[in-house]
Design an enzyme around this catalytic site. Structure first.
Site, PDB file in Angstrom:
ATOM      1  N   LYS A 165      -9.973 -36.721 -10.406  1.00  0.00           N
ATOM      2  CA  LYS A 165      -9.337 -35.418 -10.185  1.00  0.00           C
ATOM      3  C   LYS A 165      -8.594 -35.371  -8.849  1.00  0.00           C
ATOM      4  O   LYS A 165      -7.482 -34.849  -8.759  1.00  0.00           O
ATOM      5  CB  LYS A 165     -10.391 -34.308 -10.252  1.00  0.00           C
ATOM      6  CG  LYS A 165     -10.964 -34.092 -11.651  1.00  0.00           C
ATOM      7  CD  LYS A 165     -12.213 -33.224 -11.629  1.00  0.00           C
ATOM      8  CE  LYS A 165     -12.817 -33.129 -13.030  1.00  0.00           C
ATOM      9  NZ  LYS A 165     -14.128 -32.442 -13.039  1.00  0.00           N
ATOM     10  N   GLN A 177     -18.727 -29.096 -10.138  1.00  0.00           N
ATOM     11  CA  GLN A 177     -18.951 -30.270 -10.976  1.00  0.00           C
ATOM     12  C   GLN A 177     -20.356 -30.198 -11.571  1.00  0.00           C
ATOM     13  O   GLN A 177     -21.346 -30.144 -10.856  1.00  0.00           O
ATOM     14  CB  GLN A 177     -18.792 -31.556 -10.159  1.00  0.00           C
ATOM     15  CG  GLN A 177     -18.837 -32.829 -10.971  1.00  0.00           C
ATOM     16  CD  GLN A 177     -17.618 -32.983 -11.872  1.00  0.00           C
ATOM     17  OE1 GLN A 177     -16.505 -32.693 -11.468  1.00  0.00           O
ATOM     18  NE2 GLN A 177     -17.849 -33.440 -13.086  1.00  0.00           N
ATOM     19  N   ASP A 200     -11.695 -23.680 -14.065  1.00  0.00           N
ATOM     20  CA  ASP A 200     -12.391 -24.302 -15.207  1.00  0.00           C
ATOM     21  C   ASP A 200     -12.478 -23.327 -16.379  1.00  0.00           C
ATOM     22  O   ASP A 200     -12.818 -23.713 -17.492  1.00  0.00           O
ATOM     23  CB  ASP A 200     -13.805 -24.727 -14.792  1.00  0.00           C
ATOM     24  CG  ASP A 200     -13.965 -26.242 -14.750  1.00  0.00           C
ATOM     25  OD1 ASP A 200     -13.063 -26.945 -15.241  1.00  0.00           O
ATOM     26  OD2 ASP A 200     -14.989 -26.718 -14.223  1.00  0.00           O
TER      27      ASP A 200
END
Length: 934
Positions: free
Chosen positions: A54, A98, A123
């Site tokens: 990422k 995460q 997200d």
């Protein structure tokens, strides 16, 4: 045989376009930099790999990605604190946590993801975004990355979703459920299957579009799939494979080799959905960064909820008018003007402090138009500058539908309870709640009082201790031994550097160096720093301190000033930031040593503490007008011994918030010869801001007084000259208007004259003033009735101001600061007051010479003179001629950054009249409503 939907290829296309879009946006907004924060708890190897990918992809497209790595011992509270800090960071536009969280402590991951601000939840996992997606409310909704990536892949096949049967196998919150919602709102007929679904193969076979996300390796077989179906495989599973070096290989949830012979399109694993998830994460981050700039960057019109006025005739008292209107909650107002929640600290429901971080967030945004409201030379009859300021912004906001801010001074409580009353405007052009505005507000003046008096206390204490202790004792107490160690504080090191000592070890100073360090040796006769109080009290104009028995006879005559006369108030108004304020406070000169060396707040070691006391006061106060337009109330320095303008910080924040098509209207104290001149020569010089127009307020009756009209006595009906038509008297008085228009034009800024009308004005009188103003240099002259009608009564003024600000501003200062102090004083007196010259008296010349020798020549000049005349003589009305200005004294506000010559006696502590305003002020104990404020 199925076509391959390569996520690797499609994501590369998306990243290439995304990089181009970011670069294009930067051309329009050079400071634009999308920011992504990735929060990780622990050190899982798979998470490290994903995060590395990422970060790499973010860097490639031009997104600043930050990896916030927390140890495995991190608690839930610590994770939530980290998320909250990122929520409040304007440089971060997207936050992801995460998962899974690799912590030795129990952490609720659902609670953590819901702690992310919905607008930064790139997200798409926050319950707010999930709820919007479920309802089809896409305004401000962030789609989860994997489902959004799947949708992009389906669209890449070229097959229309409308009317198709779609089956989603799996109902997880991250993929299955939001995927079903996306397909549904793209007009597919959707069936969601899960572990309890009966006849699963039969249902799957009905799918034109099949999305699989169940986490079971090669679960969906070829004979389950409808021929020609589009198959999106979200699974990634590891299975044994002896042919591989690692002994295993990755597969999806679909039996790829079987299904590809049946489907028309299929995603591979790996290289299918995985790369799309990262690409959509970056796309979401870019979109949120862009949305924040466009929503909160002053680029569009505000969605301002205006408050309707119910104007009555005759106009009730100011307090009745103010209390008849229900203000908006300031939290709503802040959202309407595109302030972020983290930039606003609420003080109740009707006022708030605004963070200086707004300036960082909007640093690339162009400023709006900048207007200063001033007036003719004041008279006891009043000109209505504050009322005109508020009426104008109400008109610009309500009538012209412009983004507009008023920036006004905070009034002192002394005059509020004394003779003047409040300063919130009047009639139907006011700041509300008027009671809050005129009383404590958010405590800024109290903070100034505390800081000012702390410095005053330290002056007396330092002189006392120096007079009663030897060098060694002073040094031992100033630099104490702490468990065997001695160290200079930061501010003490600054003093050492000032006196030319480079040593940093307290034990190395010689007796001579110790003497220079500990002895300020203040000459009591030179002390200019006074104590302050925000109350009118004539008996504090001269006091004696030190009469207690423990002060050992160290008495001194001094005085109290009103709090707003403190140099700290002037600093608050002129500072550009916290660091600048810290430096200015340290530079304040309180007196000189017996050797003639200036003694500063830094020398006294107190400036850091002063800054701490002022740390909240530096933030502007957000309020509103009667019609719901925003107002910054901040700072209120005297307009004679100081510069009489509200703060630079408030103006700067407001100019960014309104955007380049908006307006900021501020007011300068007293007449144009005082407040406006200082606005241009002091405030604009310190701020670097360029004004676009001057609004010069005049009234018919005030001009009549300047024409030689009779004296006005409080409590006695006005003489006939002021309530009946008298064109001869009015025309004579217009000489003052002509001179003030000329004064404004000297600075190269267009002037609009606002004729604040009264019911006693005749049509011939207002027409005379209007014509006279235009013939004598005004860009326009407009009759206003905002006191009686609110913004509607200033609509013509607003249109004239808008037209004037479209003209080029050829702004220039009146003098070069590098000219001598004498030359600068003479320039102001001749050019602005119309004097023939100046006479500098011996004491003033001695003071000027001292300031020059001390290096203060290059400061601007802040003339302290009567506001009642263009000259130094308050009895001379109109436009006096043939006078010479006597300069009696010259003082300096080094921290504020100006020299102020005194042309006469200046009262810095007002007294109470025979009948103060407080006779009429009270509170209803039942409703807690205040009565009697005016």
């Amino acid at each position: 045989m199925a076509n391959i939907l390569s996520g690797k290829d499609v994501s590369e296309e998306i990243r290439t376009k995304l990089k181009s879009d970011i670069e294009s946006y930067k051309e329009k907004c050079p400071s634009f930099l999308p920011g992504l924060a990735i929060v990780q708890v622990g050190d899982r190897e798979d998470s490290n790999v994903y995060i590395k990918q990422k970060l790499k992809n973010a860097d490639t497209v031009g997104i600043k990605a930050t990896h916030v790595k927390l140890p495995q011992t991190t608690t839930q509270t610590e994770v939530l604190q980290t998320v909250e800090k990122l929520n409040n960071d304007p440089s971060v536009h997207g936050i992801i946590v995460q998962l899974p969280l690799d912590s030795s402590n129990e952490i609720d991951s659902h609670l953590v993801t819901n702690a992310i601000k919905p607008g930064k939840d790139v997200d798409g996992l926050h319950e707010s975004n999930a709820g919007k997606l479920s309802r089809g409310d896409f305004d401000g909704c962030i789609f989860p990355c994997t489902p959004r990536g799947c949708l992009e892949l389906i669209k890449k096949s070229g097959v229309s979703l409308a009317g198709k049967n779609a089956v989603v196998l799996g109902r997880s919150k991250i993929v299955g459920s939001p995927m079903a919602d996306l397909l549904k709102w793209n007009h597919a007929t959707v069936t969601v299957c899960h572990s309890k679904t009966q006849n699963l193969p039969d249902i799957v076979k009905t799918a034109d579009i099949l999305v699989v996300a169940i986490g079971k390796a090669e679960f969906v077989k070829g004979n389950w799939v409808k021929p020609g179906a589009i198959v999106i495989d979200c699974g990634i599973n590891s299975i044994p494979d002896a042919t591989k070096k690692s002994g295993k290989r990755l597969v999806g949830d679909v039996a790829y080799e079987e299904v590809k012979s049946v489907a028309s399109w299929i995603t591979p694993v790996p290289g299918g959905v995985g790369p799309m998830t990262v690409a959509m994460l970056l796309q979401n981050t870019f979109e949120q960064a862009k949305r924040m700039v466009e929503k909160c960057g002053g680029k569009g019109d505000w969605n301002l909820q205006l408050l309707p006025l119910n104007c009555k005739t005759p106009v009730p008292s100011d307090l009745e008018v103010a209390q008849s209107q229900t203000p908006k909650n300031v939290e709503l107002l802040a959202r309407e003007v595109d302030l972020l929640p983290e930039e606003v600290d609420l003080y109740g429901k009707k006022k708030a402090k605004v963070s200086l971080d707004v300036l960082k967030r909007l640093q690339g945004q162009k400023d709006g138009k900048y207007i200063v409201v001033t007036g003719i030379t004041p008279t006891p009859l009043g000109e209505g500058k504050s009322t005109t300021t508020i009426g104008l912004v109400q008109a610009l906001g309500a009538a012209l539908k412009k983004n507009v801010f008023a920036c006004v001074r905070q009034p002192s409580q002394g005059p509020t309870f004394g003779i003047k009353g409040g300063a919130a405007g009047g009639g139907y052009s006011q700041v509300i709640p008027m009671e809050e505005f005129n009383l404590h507000l958010t405590g800024d003046i109290h903070a100034i009082t505390a800081a000012n008096n702390l410095l005053a206390a330290q002056i007396e204490a330092r002189m006392f201790h120096e007079s009663t202790q030897k060098d060694e004792d002073l040094y031992r107490r100033l630099v104490p031994d702490n468990k065997g160690k001695r160290a200079f504080s930061k501010i003490q090191i600054k003093r050492l550097q000032k006196i030319g000592i480079t040593k940093t070890d307290p034990n190395e100073l010689t007796p001579e160096e110790i003497n220079r360090f500990v002895r300020l040796d203040i000459d009591p006769a030179t002390i200019t720093w006074q104590r302050v109080l925000d109350t009118n009290d004539r008996f504090l104009r001269k006091i004696t301190v030190g009469q207690g028995p423990l002060e050992k006879g160290h008495t001194r005559e001094c005085q109290f000033d009103i709090a707003v006369a403190s140099e700290i108030m002037a600093i608050l108004a002129l500072t550009t930031g916290l660091q600048d304020m810290r430096e200015r406070l340290g530079q304040m000169v309180v007196g000189t040593s017996k050797a003639g060396v200036p003694v500063t707040a830094d020398d006294l070691g107190v400036s850091g503490a002063l800054t701490v006391l002022m740390k909240d006061a530096i933030r502007p106060n957000l309020m509103q007008t009667l019609e719901g337009t925003p107002v910054f109330v901040h700072a209120g320095p005297f307009a004679n011994i100081a510069h009489g303008n509200s703060s630079i910080i408030a103006d700067k924040i407001a100019l960014k918030l309104v955007g380049e098509n908006g307006f900021v209207v501020t007011e300068a104290g007293f007449g144009a010869d005082i407040g406006m001149e200082k606005f241009f020569n002091i405030k604009c010089r310190a701020s670097g801001l360029i004004p676009n127009a001057v609004v010069l307020v005049a009234t018919v009756r005030a001009l009549k007084m300047h024409g030689g009209g009779p004296t006005v006595t409080a409590g006695v009906p006005l003489p006939k000259a002021y309530v009946e038509e008298n064109l001869e008297l009015l025309e004579k008085g217009c000489a003052n208007l002509r001179k003030q228009i000329e004064n404004a034009n000297k600075f190269g800024v267009p002037v609009v004259v606002a004729i604040n009308s009264f019911v006693t004005d005749t049509p011939a009188e207002v027409e005379l003033v209007k014509s006279f103003a235009k013939q004598n240099g005004a860009y326009d002259a407009v009759i206003c009735s905002h006191w009686a009608k609110g913004g509607q009564g200033a609509a013509d003024l607003a249109s004239a101001v808008e037209a004037a600000t479209s003209q080029p501003s050829n702004f220039k200062f009146l003098y070069d600061v590098k000219s001598s102090i004498e030359e600068k004083i003479e320039t102001i007196c001749k050019e602005i007051y119309g004097a023939d010259g100046i006479e500098i008296l011996p004491l003033a010349q001695e003071q000027i010479n001292r300031y020059k020798n001390q290096g203060f020549n290059d400061l601007p000049i802040c003339m302290a003179k009567t506001h009642l005349s263009l000259s130094h003589d308050p009895t001379k009305k109109g436009e006096p001629k043939g006078f010479v200005v006597p300069i009696r004294e010259v003082r300096a506000s080094i921290g504020a950054g100006f020299i102020y010559p005194l042309l006469g006696t200046m009262t810095t502590m007002p007294g109470l009249p025979t009948r103060p305003c407080f006779y009429d002020i009270d509170i209803d104990p039942e409703t807690e409503e205040i009565v009697g404020l005016s």
